[in-house]
Motif scaffolding. Structure first.
Motif, mmCIF file in Angstrom:
data_model
loop_
_atom_site.group_PDB
_atom_site.id
_atom_site.type_symbol
_atom_site.label_atom_id
_atom_site.label_comp_id
_atom_site.label_asym_id
_atom_site.label_seq_id
_atom_site.Cartn_x
_atom_site.Cartn_y
_atom_site.Cartn_z
ATOM 1 N N ARG A 206 0.887 -1.137 0.023
ATOM 2 C CA ARG A 206 0.038 0.069 0.037
ATOM 3 C C ARG A 206 0.787 1.226 0.138
ATOM 4 N N TRP A 208 1.117 5.049 0.853
ATOM 5 C CA TRP A 208 0.236 6.012 1.630
ATOM 6 C C TRP A 208 0.615 7.652 1.043
ATOM 7 N N THR A 209 1.601 7.834 0.582
ATOM 8 C CA THR A 209 1.904 9.185 -0.102
ATOM 9 C C THR A 209 2.901 8.928 -1.003
ATOM 10 N N VAL A 222 1.471 11.420 7.843
ATOM 11 C CA VAL A 222 1.356 10.078 6.919
ATOM 12 C C VAL A 222 1.878 9.000 8.222
ATOM 13 N N ALA A 226 0.328 5.447 9.196
ATOM 14 C CA ALA A 226 0.774 4.135 8.718
ATOM 15 C C ALA A 226 1.190 3.199 10.007
#
Length: 441
Positions: A206, A208-209, A222, A226
């Protein structure tokens, strides 16, 4: 005064003094001038500028093709005869053909020298694991496919980092708690010139940013999102309600549906139910590498993984992911936690038994790409490893050479870096695959 007026005045004066009449004086013979005395001619009258008509076309640097000078209207200057000699040859080179109509882009495409430049960041450590500074280009030798390559560029300047930070969320809950508490220290290890993207993986990767400024306000926000609770350790069972055969009778499994119970209708008390663990490390590194490959040249591409290194359940294979890393000049660094960080067990986990889960696949990525793997078990050690590893990644010896191999062949090329210092550990990538990013014009 006019010359005639002077003559009349002189004759009147002589006639009065000599007693002669003016008429007699006028009849007297005039005195002759000496033979060697020439009359002074009058100056030539002003001439109007001659017209350019009839001279033909004018060529810059050559002039008119006509070699016959214009005739002078003055009778006092003798007229020269036309010259029969050919005009002297011109000493200046004159271009007779027009140049090609090319844009700057066309010129760049015509003047090309294809050279495969290979960049090799190198870390040198002493016997105590500390970086060795003060080395020069004379201390290094690079061999590609066992052939010595002269260095074209050597620099020790720190490079800005593009870091893809990957967090393993499949850790056990106790280890995951330490990782969550250490994330606030990660931003302090980065400089204002760095950039970071944040990824995680458990049962699949995944993002996140994307890449953002390392000292921006987005990074701590972020990292807080996480965080994860981790997982609990599962143990194999062969009895009880969670066993393959929950109810037995006379050593057999009592089950009305034999297709559901493991071991069949007869059952097998020795059958062990092994829980499955999912650790998609390959998929997470590949996803981070794809995002990292878009970063511009001049930045050092780093994948920083904090994990126990276990791999199981990924769709991507280790060979394919490593090929992608070596073709895009990406190095993998990591902080090993959990079982892989324990003394002794961390070395044993690097071994792999067939048909079992990889206990430490992260170690293979790190050694093949020239990164560094730090093993830490405490919270303080994990926080210090962030600053330690980023500093080593930023301050490396950068060696650049021109490969002697063909430009495009798609074959793996082995690299060996030697340092003329005793008792040092040289850390560099083991090889690479050529790509269009290495070609210089």
């Amino acid at each position: 005064m006019d010359l005639g007026f002077k003559t009349l005045a002189l004759s009147a004066l002589l006639s009065s003094s000599l007693g002669l009449s003016p008429a007699a004086f006028a009849q007297a013979p005039t005195q002759q001038t000496p033979a060697d005395q020439q009359a002074v001619p009058d100056a030539p009258a002003p001439q109007a500028p001659s017209s350019l008509k009839g001279l033909g076309p004018l060529t810059p640097g050559i002039g008119s093709p006509s070699t016959t000078p214009a005739s002078s209207t003055s009778t006092d200057v003798p007229q020269q005869a036309p010259s029969t000699q050919p005009p002297p040859s011109q000493t200046r080179d004159v271009q007779t053909t027009p140049p090609d109509n090319m844009t700057p882009e066309d010129i760049g495409s015509k003047l090309v020298v294809n050279t495969t430049y290979v960049e090799v960041p190198v870390t040198v450590k002493d016997s105590k694991g500390k970086p060795v500074a003060g080395l020069t280009w004379r201390d290094f030798k690079v061999y590609e496919n066992d052939t010595w390559e002269p260095l074209k560029i050597f620099t020790v300047d720190p490079a800005p980092l593009s870091i893809a930070f990957v967090i393993d969320q499949s850790l056990t809950s106790d280890v995951m708690a330490k990782v969550n508490d250490s994330l606030s220290a990660f931003q302090g290890a980065l400089s204002p010139y760095d950039e970071v993207a944040i990824f995680s993986y458990n049962n699949g990767p995944r993002e996140w940013t994307g890449f953002t400024g390392a000292q921006g306000n987005r990074v701590p926000a972020v990292l807080a999102l996480a965080k994860s609770v981790g997982r609990d350790d599962l143990v194999p069972v062969n009895s009880g309600p969670f066993a393959g055969c929950a109810i037995t009778k006379n050593g057999g499994c009592v089950d009305s549906n034999p297709t559901v119970t493991q071991g069949g209708s007869t059952g097998d008390p020795a059958f062990i139910t092994i829980p499955k663990e999912i650790h998609t490390l390959n998929d997470a590194i590949l996803k981070a590498a794809k995002e990292l490959s878009t970063r511009p040249q001049g930045r050092r591409r780093i994948i920083y993984v904090i994990s126990d290194g276990k791999e199981y359940g990924s769709k991507a294979t280790y060979k394919d992911v490593l090929h992608y890393l070596q073709a895009n000049k990406i190095a993998v660094y990591g902080t090993a936690v959990g079982d892989s960080a324990r003394w002794g067990e961390g070395y044993i986990s690097r071994l792999h038994l067939p048909f079992t889960m990889y206990d430490n696949r992260l170690y293979g990525y790190v050694t093949a790409t020239g990164g560094v793997l730090d093993s830490e078990g405490s919270l303080n050690g994990i926080e210090k490893s962030y600053a330690k590893i980023t500093e080593e990644a930023r301050n490396q010896y950068t060696l650049v050479y021109a490969s002697h191999e063909p430009l495009i062949d798609g074959k793996y090329r082995k690299i060996e870096v030697r340092v003329n210092r005793p008792g040092v550990d040289v850390i560099a990538k083991k090889g690479y695959y050529p790509s269009g990013q290495d070609y210089q014009r």
